[in-house]
Design a protein around this motif. Structure first.
Motif, PDB file in Angstrom:
ATOM      1  N   SER A  56       0.872  -1.219  -0.171  1.00  0.00           N
ATOM      2  CA  SER A  56       0.038   0.097  -0.018  1.00  0.00           C
ATOM      3  C   SER A  56       0.635   1.108  -0.029  1.00  0.00           C
ATOM      4  O   SER A  56       0.625   2.109  -0.880  1.00  0.00           O
ATOM      5  N   ALA A  57       1.926   1.286   0.992  1.00  0.00           N
ATOM      6  CA  ALA A  57       2.700   2.539   1.021  1.00  0.00           C
ATOM      7  C   ALA A  57       3.437   2.885  -0.402  1.00  0.00           C
ATOM      8  O   ALA A  57       3.703   3.805  -0.832  1.00  0.00           O
ATOM      9  N   ALA A  58       3.629   1.567  -1.319  1.00  0.00           N
ATOM     10  CA  ALA A  58       4.210   1.870  -2.492  1.00  0.00           C
ATOM     11  C   ALA A  58       3.205   2.216  -3.631  1.00  0.00           C
ATOM     12  O   ALA A  58       3.541   2.246  -4.745  1.00  0.00           O
ATOM     13  N   GLY A  59       2.121   2.408  -3.263  1.00  0.00           N
ATOM     14  CA  GLY A  59       1.139   2.841  -4.065  1.00  0.00           C
ATOM     15  C   GLY A  59       0.526   1.747  -5.036  1.00  0.00           C
ATOM     16  O   GLY A  59      -0.003   2.050  -6.135  1.00  0.00           O
ATOM     17  N   LEU A  60       0.818   0.388  -4.719  1.00  0.00           N
ATOM     18  CA  LEU A  60       0.394  -0.639  -5.436  1.00  0.00           C
ATOM     19  C   LEU A  60      -0.949  -1.378  -5.419  1.00  0.00           C
ATOM     20  O   LEU A  60      -1.053  -2.226  -6.170  1.00  0.00           O
ATOM     21  N   ASP A  61      -1.555  -0.759  -4.559  1.00  0.00           N
ATOM     22  CA  ASP A  61      -2.844  -1.602  -4.174  1.00  0.00           C
ATOM     23  C   ASP A  61      -3.732  -1.843  -5.374  1.00  0.00           C
ATOM     24  O   ASP A  61      -4.524  -2.960  -5.446  1.00  0.00           O
ATOM     25  N   ARG A  62      -3.839  -0.623  -6.193  1.00  0.00           N
ATOM     26  CA  ARG A  62      -4.910  -0.867  -7.347  1.00  0.00           C
ATOM     27  C   ARG A  62      -4.085  -1.590  -8.579  1.00  0.00           C
ATOM     28  O   ARG A  62      -4.875  -2.035  -9.421  1.00  0.00           O
ATOM     29  N   ASP A  63      -2.952  -1.701  -8.626  1.00  0.00           N
ATOM     30  CA  ASP A  63      -2.268  -2.594  -9.642  1.00  0.00           C
ATOM     31  C   ASP A  63      -2.412  -4.032  -9.266  1.00  0.00           C
ATOM     32  O   ASP A  63      -2.103  -4.884 -10.239  1.00  0.00           O
ATOM     33  N   ILE A 110      10.007  -5.366   1.996  1.00  0.00           N
ATOM     34  CA  ILE A 110       8.777  -6.558   2.564  1.00  0.00           C
ATOM     35  C   ILE A 110       9.922  -7.682   3.332  1.00  0.00           C
ATOM     36  O   ILE A 110       9.555  -8.026   4.285  1.00  0.00           O
ATOM     37  N   SER A 111      10.664  -7.942   2.446  1.00  0.00           N
ATOM     38  CA  SER A 111      11.589  -9.396   2.954  1.00  0.00           C
ATOM     39  C   SER A 111      12.313  -9.002   4.190  1.00  0.00           C
ATOM     40  O   SER A 111      12.212  -9.846   5.144  1.00  0.00           O
ATOM     41  N   THR A 112      12.884  -7.674   4.119  1.00  0.00           N
ATOM     42  CA  THR A 112      13.684  -7.463   5.094  1.00  0.00           C
ATOM     43  C   THR A 112      12.842  -7.172   6.476  1.00  0.00           C
ATOM     44  O   THR A 112      13.158  -7.834   7.629  1.00  0.00           O
ATOM     45  N   ARG A 113      11.759  -6.571   6.266  1.00  0.00           N
ATOM     46  CA  ARG A 113      10.887  -6.339   7.547  1.00  0.00           C
ATOM     47  C   ARG A 113      10.312  -7.647   7.864  1.00  0.00           C
ATOM     48  O   ARG A 113      10.541  -7.932   9.258  1.00  0.00           O
ATOM     49  N   ILE A 114       9.881  -8.516   7.222  1.00  0.00           N
ATOM     50  CA  ILE A 114       9.358  -9.708   7.726  1.00  0.00           C
ATOM     51  C   ILE A 114      10.220 -10.680   8.371  1.00  0.00           C
ATOM     52  O   ILE A 114      10.235 -11.159   9.493  1.00  0.00           O
ATOM     53  N   THR A 115      11.661 -10.695   7.825  1.00  0.00           N
ATOM     54  CA  THR A 115      12.438 -11.884   8.587  1.00  0.00           C
ATOM     55  C   THR A 115      12.896 -11.079   9.773  1.00  0.00           C
ATOM     56  O   THR A 115      13.544 -11.770  10.678  1.00  0.00           O
ATOM     57  N   ASN A 116      13.058  -9.794   9.887  1.00  0.00           N
ATOM     58  CA  ASN A 116      13.489  -8.925  11.138  1.00  0.00           C
ATOM     59  C   ASN A 116      12.496  -8.876  12.241  1.00  0.00           C
ATOM     60  O   ASN A 116      12.680  -9.025  13.116  1.00  0.00           O
ATOM     61  N   GLU A 117      11.189  -8.729  11.625  1.00  0.00           N
ATOM     62  CA  GLU A 117      10.033  -8.522  12.558  1.00  0.00           C
ATOM     63  C   GLU A 117       9.316  -9.854  13.090  1.00  0.00           C
ATOM     64  O   GLU A 117       8.688  -9.969  13.928  1.00  0.00           O
ATOM     65  N   VAL A 118       9.314 -10.851  12.184  1.00  0.00           N
ATOM     66  CA  VAL A 118       8.582 -12.188  12.429  1.00  0.00           C
ATOM     67  C   VAL A 118       9.582 -13.166  12.943  1.00  0.00           C
ATOM     68  O   VAL A 118      10.109 -13.736  11.854  1.00  0.00           O
ATOM     69  N   ARG A 119       9.655 -13.583  14.035  1.00  0.00           N
ATOM     70  CA  ARG A 119      10.800 -14.224  14.498  1.00  0.00           C
ATOM     71  C   ARG A 119      10.774 -15.681  13.706  1.00  0.00           C
ATOM     72  O   ARG A 119      11.994 -16.158  13.283  1.00  0.00           O
TER      73      ARG A 119
END
Ligand code: XMP
Length: 530
Positions: free
Chosen positions: A440-447, A501-510
């Motif tokens: 969403s932040a990247a403005g891709l929702d409608r694509d 997305i990859s960085t955040r998921i692997t950092n934040e979801v143990r």
């Protein structure tokens, strides 16, 4: 379950799109509505007098896969061309029209498929006014019209089709050999609009927004002083249908939201709080999270999971309906109706007209027991998805719900490959929330049509995080682009968004130490993994 009689929900006289087969008719109907003119699809097998009884404002004859001179080819009743109603034929519809009016259609050996240059000989004609003399059109024909019917002007040609467009302003009959409804026909929409507005003289005032009033009036009339139930899923269709019915009959409507615990982060709250605040619906929330989890314990087979979720849903809904029917009943005001968010494509695909649409199995409350028989109210049955969204906005349904991407009824239950447990749901919800946020932040929702995030719960892979080795789970990102979910391609999401997305998921979801991207189209892959 009985069906409410189909009343004229939208009082405008429709443009009828006669469906000669293949997949064109619905798309044409959408394009007509994009020109702000109301349209309806009818099968070519419908009798001409039945079509004319609908008092069509105009008739469009769609394309189709047959040859007009073949045995068993769908027929065009000449009565449609003689009724004084403006008619526009496209591709097969064009050829059927040429033949019916006395022109010639033959297999010339000059077939054309795909993008083809067309020469327009009169750029001031009804169809081509305001357009260039050369335009790219989308062709798909083996047969060609070789002579135009008497009295009709030929206004465009291609190298394989000397008679590629015909016009007769006196009888208001028009046709083109190509498919103006597809985007590859560069002026296709202009040609269609010229037919509707100039040829047929329609005003183009129909919009989804201003049908709200007539839909509300219609629902009011159908329901009268009876009470009505709605199973709210949190998706666009049931939410907009509920909002519409509540606008019509207020607290005669009770919505039931079954919280099965398989929704994504924040979604249950959006229904329980934001939707209720925005629309004022009377909502009963059933917290069935434990019940679904224990029913799903130990089950890994996807179809088994779907069945269990469907079965539990019916059980919970039935109980809630019984409670509501039993408790709140007022003298003379029994619960008689059930709201369903059926859309027009379902109606057309199940044969059009008044037939009950195919309702996806897990939502199919059609199998309710005898003491819970309701009549269906389907206020959106003549609308396409994008129109439903406009209606939703008009009714004040929160944007997060109106613009929600498709989400399967069995929810995260079929996005965990393996057994569904509370811990796994938490892991998936956390990863999914990050992916959704970044897209969403990247403005891709409608694509993006939808982006399932899938937890491969039975797979572990070695990783290294900090100083230690890990043995965690992979999640799969499955962003797809699609028009209707029947076919799909993987969305080319920019690398930097994927990286984030990859960085955040692997950092934040143990528990997750790998993020992989699914680069398969549909077919061969389906959109969901299960
Ligand atoms: P597939 O995976 O078949 O999905 O390519 C096509 C579309 O349908 C959705 N989907 C479902 N929706 N119940 C639903 O309500 C289901 O069991 C189900 N399975 C898939 C999927 O999300 C996609 O939009």
């Amino acid at each position: 379950m009985s069906e409410t009689p189909h009343s004229e929900v939208l009082s405008d006289r429709p443009v009828l799109v006669v469906d000669f087969g293949a997949q064109y008719a619905q798309l044409i109907a959408r394009r007509v509505r994009e020109a702000n003119v109301f349209s309806e699809v009818v099968p070519s097998t419908m009798a001409a007098d039945e079509m004319l009884a609908k008092e069509p404002a105009a008739i469009i004859l769609s394309g189709g896969p047959s040859s007009v001179y073949e045995d068993g080819a769908p027929k065009l009743d000449p009565a449609l061309l003689e009724a004084g109603v403006p008619v526009f034929g496209m591709c097969y519809g064009f050829q059927a029209m040429v033949q019916a009016l006395g022109g010639t259609v033959e297999r010339t050996g000059l077939s054309e498929y795909g993008s083809t240059p067309a020469q327009v000989s009169d750029t001031e004609s009804t169809l081509f006014n305001g357009q260039p003399a050369e335009q790219s059109v989308w062709m798909s024909h083996g047969d060609s019209a070789t002579s135009a019917p008497e009295g009709m002007r030929v206004t465009a040609a291609t190298s394989g089709a000397p008679v590629a467009a015909i016009e007769d302003d006196e009888r208001r009959l028009y046709g083109v050999q190509w498919h103006p409804e597809v985007m590859h026909s560069t002026f296709g929409q202009r040609v269609l609009e010229n037919f509707l507005l100039r040829g047929a003289g329609l005003s183009g005032e129909w919009t989804a927004a201003n049908v709200v009033e007539s839909l509300v009036a219609d629902v009011k009339e159908t329901i009268g002083d009876k009470r009505v139930l709605c199973a709210l899923s949190g998706g666009v269709d049931s939410s907009v249908a509920a909002a519409l019915v509540q606008r019509a009959v207020g607290d005669q409507l009770t919505c039931v939201f079954v919280d099965h615990g398989l929704l994504r982060s924040g979604e249950a709250e959006q229904v329980e709080k934001e939707f209720v605040e925005a629309t004022g619906v009377d909502l009963v929330v059933v917290d069935a999270r434990e019940q679904f989890l224990s029913a799903l314990a130990g089950v890994s087979d996807p179809e088994e999971k779907r069945k269990i979720i469907g079965r539990e849903f019916i059980r919970v809904f039935e109980q809630a309906a019984r409670d509501i029917v039993g408790s709140g009943e007022r003298e003379g005001h029994p619960v008689e109706f059930l709201v369903q968010g059926t859309l027009y494509p379902d109606v057309v695909e199940s044969g059009g007209g008044t037939g009950t649409a195919n309702i996806k199995s897990h939502h199919n409350v059609g199998g309710l027991p005898d003491d819970l028989q309701f009549k269906l109210v389907e206020p959106l049955r003549l609308l396409f998805k994008d129109e439903v969204r406009q209606v939703g906005l008009e009714l004040g349904v929160p944007e997060v719900i109106v613009w929600r991407q498709p989400f399967p009824g069995p929810g995260l239950g079929i996005r965990i490959v393996g057994e569904v447990t509370a811990d796994r749901l938490d892991i998936l919800r956390a990863a999914d929330e990050i992916a959704r946020h970044e897209l969403s932040a990247a403005g891709l929702d409608r694509d993006i049509w939808q982006c399932p995030v899938v937890l491969l719960a039975d797979v572990r892979s070695v990783g290294v995080q900090g100083d230690g080795r890990t043995y965690g789970h992979p999640v799969v990102l499955r962003p797809v682009s699609s028009e209707d979910a029947m076919t799909a391609d993987w969305t080319r999401v920019p690398y930097e968004v994927l990286a984030k997305i990859s960085t955040r998921i692997t950092n934040e979801v143990r528990e997750v130490n790998r993020v992989v991207l699914d680069v398969t189209s549909k077919p061969p892959g389906t959109i969901e993994w299960e």
